[in-house]
Write a protein that holds these residues in place. Structure first.
Motif, mmCIF file in Angstrom:
data_model
loop_
_atom_site.group_PDB
_atom_site.id
_atom_site.type_symbol
_atom_site.label_atom_id
_atom_site.label_comp_id
_atom_site.label_asym_id
_atom_site.label_seq_id
_atom_site.Cartn_x
_atom_site.Cartn_y
_atom_site.Cartn_z
ATOM 1 N N GLY A 1 0.815 -1.213 0.000
ATOM 2 C CA GLY A 1 0.000 0.000 0.000
ATOM 3 C C GLY A 1 0.842 1.253 0.000
ATOM 4 O O GLY A 1 0.545 2.230 -0.702
ATOM 5 N N ILE A 2 1.911 1.236 0.774
ATOM 6 C CA ILE A 2 2.838 2.380 0.778
ATOM 7 C C ILE A 2 3.484 2.525 -0.595
ATOM 8 O O ILE A 2 3.612 3.632 -1.115
ATOM 9 N N GLY A 3 3.860 1.395 -1.202
ATOM 10 C CA GLY A 3 4.458 1.432 -2.533
ATOM 11 C C GLY A 3 3.509 1.965 -3.582
ATOM 12 O O GLY A 3 3.897 2.751 -4.448
ATOM 13 N N ILE A 4 2.245 1.562 -3.490
ATOM 14 C CA ILE A 4 1.246 2.045 -4.444
ATOM 15 C C ILE A 4 1.072 3.548 -4.291
ATOM 16 O O ILE A 4 1.001 4.290 -5.270
ATOM 17 N N THR A 5 1.009 4.008 -3.056
ATOM 18 C CA THR A 5 0.808 5.433 -2.793
ATOM 19 C C THR A 5 2.015 6.259 -3.218
ATOM 20 O O THR A 5 1.868 7.330 -3.808
ATOM 21 N N ALA A 6 3.204 5.760 -2.939
ATOM 22 C CA ALA A 6 4.415 6.536 -3.184
ATOM 23 C C ALA A 6 4.834 6.561 -4.647
ATOM 24 O O ALA A 6 5.179 7.617 -5.177
ATOM 25 N N ILE A 7 4.826 5.406 -5.294
ATOM 26 C CA ILE A 7 5.390 5.363 -6.647
ATOM 27 C C ILE A 7 4.502 4.698 -7.682
ATOM 28 O O ILE A 7 4.862 4.618 -8.840
ATOM 29 N N GLY A 8 3.357 4.180 -7.281
ATOM 30 C CA GLY A 8 2.455 3.551 -8.248
ATOM 31 C C GLY A 8 2.417 2.047 -8.150
ATOM 32 O O GLY A 8 1.455 1.489 -7.660
ATOM 33 N N PRO A 9 3.454 1.344 -8.586
ATOM 34 C CA PRO A 9 3.390 -0.106 -8.479
ATOM 35 C C PRO A 9 3.558 -0.543 -7.032
ATOM 36 O O PRO A 9 4.166 0.144 -6.237
ATOM 37 N N GLY A 10 3.031 -1.649 -6.701
ATOM 38 C CA GLY A 10 3.131 -2.148 -5.338
ATOM 39 C C GLY A 10 2.138 -3.264 -5.113
ATOM 40 O O GLY A 10 2.358 -4.153 -4.303
ATOM 41 N N GLY A 11 1.039 -3.222 -5.828
ATOM 42 C CA GLY A 11 0.020 -4.250 -5.690
ATOM 43 C C GLY A 11 0.498 -5.627 -6.099
ATOM 44 O O GLY A 11 -0.030 -6.637 -5.652
ATOM 45 N N ILE A 12 1.516 -5.677 -6.927
ATOM 46 C CA ILE A 12 2.057 -6.962 -7.350
ATOM 47 C C ILE A 12 2.624 -7.734 -6.167
ATOM 48 O O ILE A 12 2.632 -8.957 -6.152
ATOM 49 N N PHE A 13 3.073 -7.016 -5.132
ATOM 50 C CA PHE A 13 3.630 -7.683 -3.966
ATOM 51 C C PHE A 13 2.594 -8.541 -3.253
ATOM 52 O O PHE A 13 2.904 -9.612 -2.745
ATOM 53 N N VAL A 14 1.362 -8.073 -3.202
ATOM 54 C CA VAL A 14 0.289 -8.851 -2.569
ATOM 55 C C VAL A 14 0.047 -10.124 -3.359
ATOM 56 O O VAL A 14 -0.068 -11.210 -2.792
ATOM 57 N N THR A 15 -0.010 -10.008 -4.667
ATOM 58 C CA THR A 15 -0.240 -11.169 -5.513
ATOM 59 C C THR A 15 0.884 -12.190 -5.367
ATOM 60 O O THR A 15 0.634 -13.388 -5.202
ATOM 61 N N VAL A 16 2.112 -11.734 -5.410
ATOM 62 C CA VAL A 16 3.264 -12.628 -5.269
ATOM 63 C C VAL A 16 3.274 -13.276 -3.893
ATOM 64 O O VAL A 16 3.512 -14.478 -3.761
ATOM 65 N N ALA A 17 2.982 -12.504 -2.857
ATOM 66 C CA ALA A 17 2.967 -13.056 -1.498
ATOM 67 C C ALA A 17 1.883 -14.119 -1.343
ATOM 68 O O ALA A 17 2.119 -15.179 -0.761
ATOM 69 N N LEU A 18 0.707 -13.848 -1.867
ATOM 70 C CA LEU A 18 -0.367 -14.846 -1.780
ATOM 71 C C LEU A 18 0.012 -16.120 -2.522
ATOM 72 O O LEU A 18 -0.251 -17.229 -2.057
ATOM 73 N N PHE A 19 0.636 -15.965 -3.680
ATOM 74 C CA PHE A 19 0.984 -17.132 -4.494
ATOM 75 C C PHE A 19 2.102 -17.956 -3.861
ATOM 76 O O PHE A 19 2.052 -19.184 -3.870
ATOM 77 N N LEU B 1 -12.897 2.074 -0.864
ATOM 78 C CA LEU B 1 -12.724 2.720 0.434
ATOM 79 C C LEU B 1 -11.913 4.012 0.298
ATOM 80 O O LEU B 1 -12.284 5.054 0.854
ATOM 81 N N GLY B 2 -10.832 3.963 -0.460
ATOM 82 C CA GLY B 2 -10.027 5.164 -0.667
ATOM 83 C C GLY B 2 -10.807 6.267 -1.365
ATOM 84 O O GLY B 2 -10.690 7.440 -1.008
ATOM 85 N N SER B 3 -11.621 5.899 -2.334
ATOM 86 C CA SER B 3 -12.441 6.891 -3.038
ATOM 87 C C SER B 3 -13.464 7.528 -2.105
ATOM 88 O O SER B 3 -13.688 8.740 -2.137
ATOM 89 N N ALA B 4 -14.085 6.712 -1.261
ATOM 90 C CA ALA B 4 -15.072 7.226 -0.314
ATOM 91 C C ALA B 4 -14.426 8.191 0.683
ATOM 92 O O ALA B 4 -14.972 9.256 0.979
ATOM 93 N N SER C 1 -7.745 -9.292 -6.772
ATOM 94 C CA SER C 1 -8.684 -8.371 -7.432
ATOM 95 C C SER C 1 -9.721 -7.843 -6.448
ATOM 96 O O SER C 1 -10.030 -6.652 -6.451
ATOM 97 N N ALA C 2 -10.233 -8.723 -5.607
ATOM 98 C CA ALA C 2 -11.231 -8.302 -4.619
ATOM 99 C C ALA C 2 -10.648 -7.300 -3.634
ATOM 100 O O ALA C 2 -11.299 -6.307 -3.286
ATOM 101 N N THR C 3 -9.414 -7.530 -3.202
ATOM 102 C CA THR C 3 -8.814 -6.586 -2.254
ATOM 103 C C THR C 3 -8.516 -5.256 -2.920
ATOM 104 O O THR C 3 -8.683 -4.204 -2.302
ATOM 105 N N PHE C 4 -8.103 -5.265 -4.186
ATOM 106 C CA PHE C 4 -7.823 -4.009 -4.885
ATOM 107 C C PHE C 4 -9.112 -3.210 -5.083
ATOM 108 O O PHE C 4 -9.128 -1.991 -4.927
#
Length: 82
Positions: A18-36, A60-63, A51-54
Motif C-alpha cells: 500500500g505504501i508502494g502504491i501510494t508513493a510510486i504507483g506499483p506495489g500491488g504486485i507484492f500482494v499477488t506474489v505473497a499470496l501465491f 474505500l479510498g475513493s469514499a 482483485s477483490a482486495t484491490f
C-alpha cells in the motif's frame, strides 16, 4: 487455515504494498506474489483474492477522498457563482 505468523507476514506485505502504491504507483504486485508463494491457494484463487482486495481498497479510498472535501471540482476556477 493459515497460521497467525503467516497472517501477520501477509498483513505487513500488504501494508508495504500500500505504501508502494501510494508513493510510486506499483506495489500491488507484492500482494499477488505473497499470496501465491506463501499460501497453498491456487493461481485463480490468488487472482480473485487480489482483485477483490484491490477493488475494496479502491472503493474505500475513493469514499474517504470524497468525504475529505478535497474534490478538484471545489476549486474557485470551477465554481459557478456570478
Amino acid at each position: 487455515m493459515i497460521s497467525a505468523e503467516l497472517a501477520v507476514l501477509l498483513a505487513v506485505i500488504a501494508l508495504l504494498a500500500g505504501i508502494g502504491i501510494t508513493a510510486i504507483g506499483p506495489g500491488g504486485i507484492f500482494v499477488t506474489v505473497a499470496l501465491f508463494t506463501l499460501t497453498p491457494i491456487s493461481a485463480p484463487e490468488v487472482a480473485g483474492t487480489a482483485s477483490a482486495t484491490f477493488i475494496a481498497t479502491g472503493l474505500l479510498g475513493s469514499a474517504v477522498y470524497l468525504r475529505s472535501g478535497s474534490s478538484p471540482t471545489d476549486t474557485p476556477a470551477n465554481s459557478r457563482s456570478c
